[in-house]
Write a protein that holds these residues in place. Structure first.
Motif, PDB file in Angstrom:
ATOM      1  N   ALA B  39       0.827  -1.210   0.000  1.00  0.00           N
ATOM      2  CA  ALA B  39       0.000   0.000   0.000  1.00  0.00           C
ATOM      3  C   ALA B  39       0.855   1.250   0.000  1.00  0.00           C
ATOM      4  O   ALA B  39       0.402   2.321  -0.382  1.00  0.00           O
ATOM      5  N   LEU B  40       2.098   1.141   0.417  1.00  0.00           N
ATOM      6  CA  LEU B  40       3.002   2.286   0.413  1.00  0.00           C
ATOM      7  C   LEU B  40       3.601   2.436  -0.964  1.00  0.00           C
ATOM      8  O   LEU B  40       4.405   1.627  -1.399  1.00  0.00           O
ATOM      9  N   LYS B  41       3.184   3.511  -1.657  1.00  0.00           N
ATOM     10  CA  LYS B  41       3.670   3.648  -3.025  1.00  0.00           C
ATOM     11  C   LYS B  41       5.063   4.273  -3.070  1.00  0.00           C
ATOM     12  O   LYS B  41       5.873   3.969  -3.903  1.00  0.00           O
ATOM     13  N   GLU B  42       5.281   5.205  -2.144  1.00  0.00           N
ATOM     14  CA  GLU B  42       6.502   6.002  -2.277  1.00  0.00           C
ATOM     15  C   GLU B  42       6.890   6.483  -0.899  1.00  0.00           C
ATOM     16  O   GLU B  42       6.018   6.816  -0.103  1.00  0.00           O
ATOM     17  N   VAL B  52       7.630  11.538   4.097  1.00  0.00           N
ATOM     18  CA  VAL B  52       6.373  11.664   3.365  1.00  0.00           C
ATOM     19  C   VAL B  52       6.067  10.317   2.756  1.00  0.00           C
ATOM     20  O   VAL B  52       6.838   9.817   1.948  1.00  0.00           O
ATOM     21  N   VAL B  53       4.958   9.750   3.138  1.00  0.00           N
ATOM     22  CA  VAL B  53       4.606   8.405   2.687  1.00  0.00           C
ATOM     23  C   VAL B  53       3.394   8.523   1.776  1.00  0.00           C
ATOM     24  O   VAL B  53       2.324   8.945   2.211  1.00  0.00           O
ATOM     25  N   THR B  54       3.568   8.160   0.519  1.00  0.00           N
ATOM     26  CA  THR B  54       2.433   8.176  -0.417  1.00  0.00           C
ATOM     27  C   THR B  54       1.788   6.806  -0.420  1.00  0.00           C
ATOM     28  O   THR B  54       2.461   5.799  -0.614  1.00  0.00           O
ATOM     29  N   VAL B  55       0.481   6.782  -0.199  1.00  0.00           N
ATOM     30  CA  VAL B  55      -0.201   5.503  -0.022  1.00  0.00           C
ATOM     31  C   VAL B  55      -1.323   5.350  -1.026  1.00  0.00           C
ATOM     32  O   VAL B  55      -1.758   6.298  -1.662  1.00  0.00           O
ATOM     33  N   ASP B  56      -1.784   4.132  -1.137  1.00  0.00           N
ATOM     34  CA  ASP B  56      -2.925   3.793  -1.975  1.00  0.00           C
ATOM     35  C   ASP B  56      -4.175   4.448  -1.381  1.00  0.00           C
ATOM     36  O   ASP B  56      -4.481   4.243  -0.210  1.00  0.00           O
ATOM     37  N   VAL B  94      -3.621  14.636  -1.594  1.00  0.00           N
ATOM     38  CA  VAL B  94      -4.183  15.050  -0.303  1.00  0.00           C
ATOM     39  C   VAL B  94      -3.146  14.715   0.743  1.00  0.00           C
ATOM     40  O   VAL B  94      -2.689  13.588   0.837  1.00  0.00           O
ATOM     41  N   TRP B  95      -2.756  15.720   1.532  1.00  0.00           N
ATOM     42  CA  TRP B  95      -1.736  15.552   2.556  1.00  0.00           C
ATOM     43  C   TRP B  95      -2.413  15.437   3.919  1.00  0.00           C
ATOM     44  O   TRP B  95      -3.249  16.269   4.267  1.00  0.00           O
ATOM     45  N   TYR B  96      -1.998  14.444   4.686  1.00  0.00           N
ATOM     46  CA  TYR B  96      -2.402  14.340   6.089  1.00  0.00           C
ATOM     47  C   TYR B  96      -1.146  14.562   6.917  1.00  0.00           C
ATOM     48  O   TYR B  96      -0.218  13.760   6.864  1.00  0.00           O
ATOM     49  N   GLN B  97      -1.116  15.649   7.642  1.00  0.00           N
ATOM     50  CA  GLN B  97       0.068  15.976   8.438  1.00  0.00           C
ATOM     51  C   GLN B  97      -0.200  15.539   9.877  1.00  0.00           C
ATOM     52  O   GLN B  97      -1.158  15.979  10.496  1.00  0.00           O
ATOM     53  N   LEU B  98       0.670  14.666  10.403  1.00  0.00           N
ATOM     54  CA  LEU B  98       0.434  14.059  11.716  1.00  0.00           C
ATOM     55  C   LEU B  98       1.550  14.388  12.683  1.00  0.00           C
ATOM     56  O   LEU B  98       2.702  14.578  12.278  1.00  0.00           O
ATOM     57  N   LEU B 107       4.875  13.090  10.728  1.00  0.00           N
ATOM     58  CA  LEU B 107       4.790  12.192   9.577  1.00  0.00           C
ATOM     59  C   LEU B 107       3.777  12.787   8.617  1.00  0.00           C
ATOM     60  O   LEU B 107       2.805  13.425   9.034  1.00  0.00           O
ATOM     61  N   ARG B 108       3.994  12.576   7.348  1.00  0.00           N
ATOM     62  CA  ARG B 108       3.004  13.035   6.382  1.00  0.00           C
ATOM     63  C   ARG B 108       2.551  11.840   5.551  1.00  0.00           C
ATOM     64  O   ARG B 108       3.370  11.109   5.015  1.00  0.00           O
ATOM     65  N   VAL B 109       1.245  11.680   5.417  1.00  0.00           N
ATOM     66  CA  VAL B 109       0.672  10.623   4.589  1.00  0.00           C
ATOM     67  C   VAL B 109      -0.008  11.298   3.413  1.00  0.00           C
ATOM     68  O   VAL B 109      -0.817  12.203   3.586  1.00  0.00           O
ATOM     69  N   VAL B 110       0.356  10.885   2.214  1.00  0.00           N
ATOM     70  CA  VAL B 110      -0.172  11.532   1.012  1.00  0.00           C
ATOM     71  C   VAL B 110      -0.958  10.516   0.198  1.00  0.00           C
ATOM     72  O   VAL B 110      -0.525   9.370   0.048  1.00  0.00           O
TER      73      VAL B 110
END
Lengths: 118, 615, 239
Positions: B39-42, B52-56, B94-98, B107-110
């Protein structure tokens, strides 16, 4: 005896004259151009929602009545305080009785929760 | 005055820092890889080293649930949800800043959303603050959030038909002509200014409700029993002396008691974020003044720090200390206004005059430095607009020496005042867990007992070298918020005194003339400076491609600046995570069930400024 | 008020106002020593006891609050009694940017104020949209309601606001009892924009004759220099 009342009569007369003049002159020579929007209720610039003839909470009336009662009590206290030094002991006792009667009323209202909202 | 009782003082939250190491070695990234694999694309790192974690997109909820609920991760603060449109048909991000209070980690989830499928699951079950943040993303970008309890426009008018403003295919001036926009604005009727639920409360069935009602329900069923009596629906604002700006609260009242409160914002929406996409990097600075107009230099400084982090440059030591002095002066400025207007709302008019008099003295300092009282636009990328004028330091020193006298007087007037205490104690209470879930930051959060201050957790501008305390409250009521802010003014005075003592000499701007304009004398004299000047003025500053979400401790809370650059002279996305926007979301929680008089006390105690809420 | 597109007759030509030989307007109210003395007294009373309604939205609102504070004290002008209810106000000070969402609120409050009323547009944003030429900010509140005095500045200093208020006081000096006849507000004007659509387009045009400004304003068709007459003609083509 007429001397002591003359002041009050003049005050009363001037007060009534003042009120009549302000309202009367305003009605006679002031412009009245009501339009629909000027007569509409003001609610911070928004159109009000819901009716105005809603049933209001009865607590407002209770607060209002309590206020009036104790306000009148204060009004009676004031002239008594002015002439207090010239009164005999019975004057002091009469006022104490008056305060006690209203104090019982206050204690009753307090106990019944009329001073809390709800 | 930092602690009220002898309980154990709450732990000061210190971040673990971003060491610039490989993002793959970050503890959360390894945990995510272990649990979610493909699920972690990048995985990348932003300009300040935050992973920065880009996810599905389809697994966004599960991943965020894991990050919040898993004991080792514990990302309990959702600092921001923002979207980025890179234009040219590319997917929206869409950025989720945690932020994790326990571990001190960011952490950032994109999630990347193709234009034909702009939807995501809502995360409101995890964080209460996502309610308004997702509404804003929907309003400005058109991304729908499945399962959101109340997904409707928040900043634009309810029936806005021109589209989604922050998309790149939306023209800056809107789709309709000005006369059409004016005509539509003035033609807005009852149904357009109230939300569905409010209309239902008043027993009015809108055409939308009739159109959308299931076929077998009669419109008449929506009305309640007429004998029961209806609660009163009252508009507080937008034009109101006590709402601190153009805020509108629709209150459902039963006598004096509030049954429900629906805040409506957007009456001051100015399109800052969109407009800044059309301005060069330094041209954005005057726009930052006008968002939090009560403490403008904090925004100037935050923006400049964010751009400097994208450029990867270090400002000069003198500039660093000057920025600290100005930040703290503006923190005092913001808190003094809060103090004056709160006291005025609750009836203590004298305090308003005293605090405004002190603010005039800070305005004198602003004016001596920049020429403007309220909109100083004081920073530039790489430094400041100019060095401090002669005598300014003495003026600042004089101010901090005489301010405590006025503070003592206000203290005498308010702190032990029976009326003040009875109107503020046990009003608008919020506990620490609720506060973190609602995304509260700044004095609001600290009054609830959570010792989170960005100046201590992720120090910037050398704050780790200054000695100051962070006041923390205990009960989370209005009185605690008052005490915390009052003490913060004193701590700011302390910091300014230390900064004035250690102010070094040297240049105020960095030496790099591809970033900062060369001095005029040089620009007219030497050819290199003239070329640098020409390039900077005609072309504009170029910031290398990258992204950052940079936050500082503003007077109202954590101020986040989200920047995306494509290597050009203008930002691709310029996001302002306004602390008041998030803090205001807690208002219904604070006042439902309270009396009308408490609404004003609670509203004042959250310290909002509509300029930054509506942006 | 006087703006009209070329080719269109001005409003004063369409509705000619009766004029006396002295040049003053003929309103049917006799102009003699008594009425002018009465005017003097009424105007003196009105201008020294204006009750402002502060419609403060943004930064200019804070400067307005500072003007009401002790240092710049608008109480000297008799204006310390702010009225937040339009019914009791005679002067509306619009301080700050007005968005299209707020426009109907502003217009409604203006309509709810009884005559005689004056309006001060404080700041660049209220006067013209200021630095916000975008999808959401009204490009000058004079498109929505009639403005008497514009105070420039971003934000104007409190002294600037005081000067603007003094200009309103000058304006009030020139009022006469007969001007009350012209303060009638027709029902069909209520809630409508103050300027006709062509005028709104004209005043809302971006003021750009610099390359950088045209570049920054994101206009699709930008020209380095656009003469006002070129802009107007191009506008009529598009309308």
């Amino acid at each position: 005896m007429t001397d002591s009342y003359l002041g009050i009569v003049i005050l009363g007369f001037l007060g009534i004259l003042n009120a009549v003049l302000i309202i009367g002159l305003g009605q006679m020579i002031g412009a009245v151009r009501p339009t629909a929007v000027k007569s509409s209720p003001y609610e911070s610039g928004m159109t009000p929602l819901g009716g105005t003839r809603e049933r209001l909470s009865v607590n407002f009336y209770i607060v209002g009545i309590l206020f009036i009662v104790f306000d009148i009590e204060t009004i009676f206290l004031l002239p008594w305080a002015v002439v207090f030094r010239d009164l005999p002991l019975s004057g002091f006792v009469a006022m104490l009785v008056f305060l006690a009667v209203l104090g019982v009323g206050l204690a009753y209202a307090w106990k019944k929760g009329a001073l809390e909202w709800d | 005055m930092t602690q009220a009782t002898a309980k154990a003082s709450p732990r000061l939250i210190i971040g673990e820092g971003t060491s610039g190491a490989d993002p793959e070695s970050h503890a959360s990234v390894t945990a995510l890889r272990a649990s979610f694999g493909e699920a972690l694309k990048e995985v990348a790192s932003d300009a300040i080293g935050v992973p920065v974690v880009t996810v599905d997109p389809s697994l966004v909820f599960q991943i965020l649930h894991f990050l919040k609920m898993e004991a080792s991760q514990a990302y309990d603060l959702l600092a921001d949800i923002m979207a980025v449109d890179l234009g040219a048909g590319r997917p929206l991000r869409v950025w989720y800043q945690l932020w994790s209070m326990k571990n001190g980690r960011q952490l950032r989830v994109v999630a990347k959303l193709p234009l034909e499928r702009l939807e995501l699951p809502t995360v409101t079950p995890l964080w209460d603050t996502a309610n308004w943040l997702e509404r804003e993303v929907y309003d400005l970008f058109g991304i729908t959030f499945r399962g959101h309890p109340d997904l409707r426009r928040i900043l634009m008018p309810e029936n806005y038909e021109e589209g989604f403003p922050l998309r790149k295919d939306f023209p800056l001036r809107g789709r309709f002509s000005r006369s059409e926009q004016t005509r539509r604005a003035l033609a807005r009727g009852l149904v357009d200014t109230y939300a569905e639920e409010e209309l239902r409360m008043a027993g009015i069935v809108s055409e939308v409700a009739v159109r959308d009602a299931p076929p077998d329900s009669l419109p008449g069923e929506v009305r309640g029993d007429p004998l029961e009596g209806q609660p009163l629906l009252l508009n507080l604002g937008p034009q109101h002396p006590a709402t601190h700006g153009v805020l509108r609260l629709v209150l459902q009242l039963d006598g004096e008691r509030i049954l429900s409160c629906v805040p409506h914002i957007g009456y001051l929406h100015t399109g800052f974020e969109k407009t800044c996409e059309y301005r060069e990097w330094n041209q954005v600075v005057p726009y930052t003044d006008r968002m939090d107009y009560l403490a403008p230099m904090l925004y100037n400084i935050a923006y400049a720090l964010a751009v400097e982090s994208l450029l990867g440059i270090e400002i000069t030591p003198r500039c660093r200390v000057v920025r600290v002095i100005l930040s703290e002066l503006n923190r005092i400025l913001g808190h003094l206004l809060w103090l004056g207007t709160t006291a005025m709302d609750l009836g203590a008019l004298t305090v308003f005059l005293y605090t405004f008099q002190e603010r005039e003295r800070i305005y004198n300092l602003h004016e001596a430095y920049t020429g403007a009282r309220l909109t100083p636009s004081t920073t530039r990328v790489g430094g400041m607009l100019a060095d401090l004028p002669p005598g300014w330091i003495d003026g600042a020193r004089n101010f901090v020496e005489t301010l405590p006298k006025t503070l003592a007087e206000v203290d005498r007037l308010l702190t032990r005042n029976a009326i003040w205490i009875s109107r503020q104690q046990d009003v608008g209470i919020i506990g620490p867990d609720d506060a973190i879930s609602f995304g509260l930051t700044g004095p609001n959060l600290r009054a609830s007992g959570v010792a989170y201050d960005v100046r201590k957790a992720r120090p910037y501008l050398g704050y780790e070298e200054y000695e100051f305390d962070v006041p923390v409250g205990e009960h989370g009521d209005c009185y605690d918020r008052f005490l915390v802010r009052f003490e913060e003014i004193r701590q700011s005075v302390r910091i300014i005194e230390q900064a004035l003592d250690r102010l070094p000499g040297g240049p105020i701007n960095i030496d790099d003339h591809s970033v900062v304009l060369p001095p005029k004398s040089e620009a007219m004299g030497s050819i290199d400076s003239m070329i640098a000047h020409f390039k900077l003025v005609m072309e504009g500053l170029r910031v290398p491609a990258g992204e950052v979400w940079y936050s500082i401790e503003a007077s109202k809370g954590e101020l986040g600046i989200g920047l995306v650059s494509d290597g050009g002279t203008k930002p691709v996305r310029c996001r302002f995570r306004a602390p008041s926007f998030i803090n205001l979301g807690v208002l219904p929680f604070l006042i439902e069930g309270e009396l009308v008089a408490d609404v004003l006390a609670a509203n004042a105690s959250i310290d909002i400024v509509l300029g930054e809420i509506d942006r | 008020m006087g703006l009209s597109a070329p080719g269109e007759t001005a409003r004063s030509e369409r509705h000619p106002l009766p004029v006396l030989e002295s040049g003053r307007l003929d309103t049917g109210i006799p102009q003699n020593w008594l009425t002018t003395r009465l005017d003097y007294v009424i105007n003196w009373a009105r201008r020294n006891s204006l009750w402002p309604m502060p419609f403060g939205t943004a930064c200019c609102g804070i400067e307005m609050m500072a003007a009401f504070g002790s240092k710049y004290d608008l109480s000297r002008f008799g204006m310390e009694r702010m009225s937040f209810s339009p019914r009791q106000a005679d002067l509306m000070i619009v301080a700050g940017r007005v968005s299209y969402k707020l426009a109907p609120v502003l217009r409604k409050i203006w309509d709810q104020m009884p005559q005689p009323k004056w309006c001060v547009s404080m700041g660049a944003c209220a006067s013209s949209g200021g630095m916000f030429d975008n999808y959401t900010i009204v490009q000058g509140i004079d498109t929505i309601l009639p403005v008497d005095v514009y105070v420039p500045g971003c934000p104007p200093r409190p002294e600037g606001l005081a000067y603007g208020l003094m200009m309103i006081q000058e304006k009030i000096k020139g009022e006469t009892l007969s001007s009350m006849a012209f303060r009638a507000e027709p029902e069909e004007a209520v809630g409508r924009p103050n300027l006709p659509p062509e005028s709104i387009e004209l005043v809302a045009q971006p003021f750009g004759n610099s390359t950088a400004q045209n570049r920054a304003s994101g206009l699709a068709a930008t020209s380095a220099i656009a003469r006002p007459v070129d802009r107007r003609e191009r506008l009529l083509e598009h309308s």
